[in-house]
Write a protein that holds these residues in place. Sequence first.
Motif, PDB file in Angstrom:
ATOM      1  N   ASN A 245     -71.239 -17.102  15.393  1.00  0.00           N
ATOM      2  CA  ASN A 245     -72.201 -16.172  15.970  1.00  0.00           C
ATOM      3  C   ASN A 245     -73.391 -16.064  15.013  1.00  0.00           C
ATOM      4  OD1 ASN A 245     -72.896 -14.255  18.077  1.00  0.00           O
ATOM      5  ND2 ASN A 245     -72.694 -12.666  16.517  1.00  0.00           N
ATOM      6  N   PRO A 246     -74.576 -16.605  15.341  1.00  0.00           N
ATOM      7  CA  PRO A 246     -74.880 -17.282  16.604  1.00  0.00           C
ATOM      8  C   PRO A 246     -74.242 -18.659  16.675  1.00  0.00           C
ATOM      9  CG  PRO A 246     -76.744 -17.455  15.139  1.00  0.00           C
ATOM     10  CD  PRO A 246     -75.757 -16.556  14.457  1.00  0.00           C
ATOM     11  N   GLU A 247     -74.024 -19.134  17.897  1.00  0.00           N
ATOM     12  CA  GLU A 247     -73.404 -20.436  18.085  1.00  0.00           C
ATOM     13  C   GLU A 247     -74.407 -21.540  17.770  1.00  0.00           C
ATOM     14  OE1 GLU A 247     -71.762 -20.323  22.024  1.00  0.00           O
ATOM     15  OE2 GLU A 247     -69.858 -19.648  21.167  1.00  0.00           O
ATOM     16  N   ILE A 259     -69.493 -15.847  11.311  1.00  0.00           N
ATOM     17  CA  ILE A 259     -69.854 -14.832  12.289  1.00  0.00           C
ATOM     18  C   ILE A 259     -70.796 -13.829  11.637  1.00  0.00           C
ATOM     19  CG2 ILE A 259     -69.008 -13.023  13.818  1.00  0.00           C
ATOM     20  CD1 ILE A 259     -66.401 -14.480  14.027  1.00  0.00           C
ATOM     21  N   SER A 302     -73.701  -9.231  21.986  1.00  0.00           N
ATOM     22  CA  SER A 302     -74.569 -10.390  22.160  1.00  0.00           C
ATOM     23  C   SER A 302     -74.986 -10.559  23.619  1.00  0.00           C
ATOM     24  CB  SER A 302     -73.846 -11.660  21.685  1.00  0.00           C
ATOM     25  OG  SER A 302     -74.712 -12.775  21.699  1.00  0.00           O
TER      26      SER A 302
END
Length: 480
Positions: A245-247, A259, A302
Motif C-alpha cells: 500500500n500503495p500497490e 504498507i 484507500s
Amino acid sequence: MSFPSPAMDSATLAPLSTIKIVNTLLLPPLQKSPALSPPKPKQKLLVLRKNSKKSPFLTHCSAKPHTTNGEDLSVELIGSRIEGEDAKPIPDQAVSSSSSSSSILRGLVLDLGCGDSWDNLEIGSPVVKRYLGDEEERWHLWYHGRSGKNPESDAIGLAVSSNGIHWERGVGGVESSGDVGLVMNPSQDWWGFDTQSVIPGEVSIMSSAKLRANTAAVYWLYYTGFSAEELKLPENFSPGFQLQNPERACSNSSQSSTIFKSLPGLAMSQDGRHWARIEGDHHSGALFDSGQKHDWDSLFISSPNVLFHGNGDLRMYYHSFDTKANCFAIGIARSRDGIKWVKLGKILEGGGPGAFDEKGVMKANVVRNKRGGGYVMSYEGVGVDGRRSIGMAVSLDGLKGWRRVNNSRPVLEKCGEEDGCWDSEGVGSPCLVEMDNGGEDWQWRLYYRGVGRGGRTGIGLAVSDGADFQSFQRWTGFHL
C-alpha cells in the motif's frame, strides 16, 4: 442544514476563504467555469461499436508543453450533462495496420508518458468524466502517475479528450487553465497525511452555499493520501500474496511487502487543474482516520469513491485490508456535507473458495443505473494468487444487499489471447461511464488499469453490449 435537491442550475457560491484551505497548489484567481444547464432531449452522440477489423489507438506524447469549524455545508450536485449539439468525432488513428499489433494493443487508450514526463514509469486509477457542451463533447481523465526520477511518489495528472478515446496529455506541470499534465503533487507539510503520494478516487462538480464565487461549479476531488508511516502487520500474518500500500505494478524496491498509512483527503478547484486542499477533522488534515486495532479497516483507508445520493446524503465507498478475514473488503461512510463522515461498516468482502475475488474486493466505483434503476458497483477482485480481475455487483439502495452479477464471474479479465498483450498480467481500478445517448443508443464504457509484462501499466477501455453491464469487450475502434 441538509442538502438541496440536485439541480442543473447552480446556487450562488460563497467565498472559498470561508473554509479552511491548506497547501494551496498553484491556485489561480477565480475563473469562470462553463455554465451548466439542462440537457437537450435525445442528443445524437458518438457511439462505440465493436469492430475487430480496426486496430486500437495508442496515445502518443503531446508536443505541447505542459499539456498540473464544524458547520454543515449545504452542497448541491451539478450535473455533468451540458446543453449541447451533436458531438463530432475526431479521426480515428491506429497504432499499426498489422493484425498482431491490433491484438496486442487491443483496448489500450493511454500508455505511459514519454521521455522525462511526470508519468513515464507507471499510470493508473482512472477517473473519467464526460461533459456535453453547447458545441462539443468534452472528456476529462484524472489519473495517478510516477516517474523514473521520483519512483516512490505518486502524483495526479489530467488528460483531456473530445471523445474519450484520443487523449491529450502533458509532460510536466500545468500553468494555465487550458493546460494538461501534472496537476497535484504530494503535500510539503511534514504533518500531513499525504506527504508521500496522492492518488485520485473521485471527482464531482458540486456547489455550496458556503463557497461563493463568480462561477457555476467547483470540482471536488476525493483522493487517497499516503504518508511515510510504515505499518506493521500482526505476527504470523501471511496474506498469501504480495501485499503493498500503495500497490506497485512496476517497482525497483527490494521490499516485497510494504504498507504505508493511507487516508482519504479532499481538494477543490475552479478548473480541475489547480487544487486547494481542504483540511478535514483528523489532525493530519485527512477527512477521517482508519479504524481501531480490532476493526476491519484498522490498517488504512484507500480509494474513496463518493456518490451524491440525495438531500443531505453523500456516500463514500472505500477499501481496506481486513487482517482477521485475510482479504480486502469494501466499506461505506455517509456524510451530510461531504467533509464530515460517519463510517457504517463493510458492505462487500471476498468471494468463496476458488472465486476470482477470493482474496477480496477493492477500488469500488459506484454509479446510478439510470436505465435499470438501483446502483452498479464495478470493483477490482483479488484472486488467491494475487491476480486481479474486474467484477460487478448491484444494489437497490446503494447501502446494503450488494449482489454479485454475471454468476459471480468477472466481467473483464487479463488478456489471454497471446503472451504479448499489454494487459496480460491483470486488470483493475475500474471506472464506469454510462453512455446515455437517447433511444436505443445506450452503452457502458469501462475504463481500467491494465498490467503487462515487467509491470508495465496503461489505461484501457472496454465497452458493453448495449445496456448489459455484465458483458464487456475491449475496445477495437469506431464503427462509423
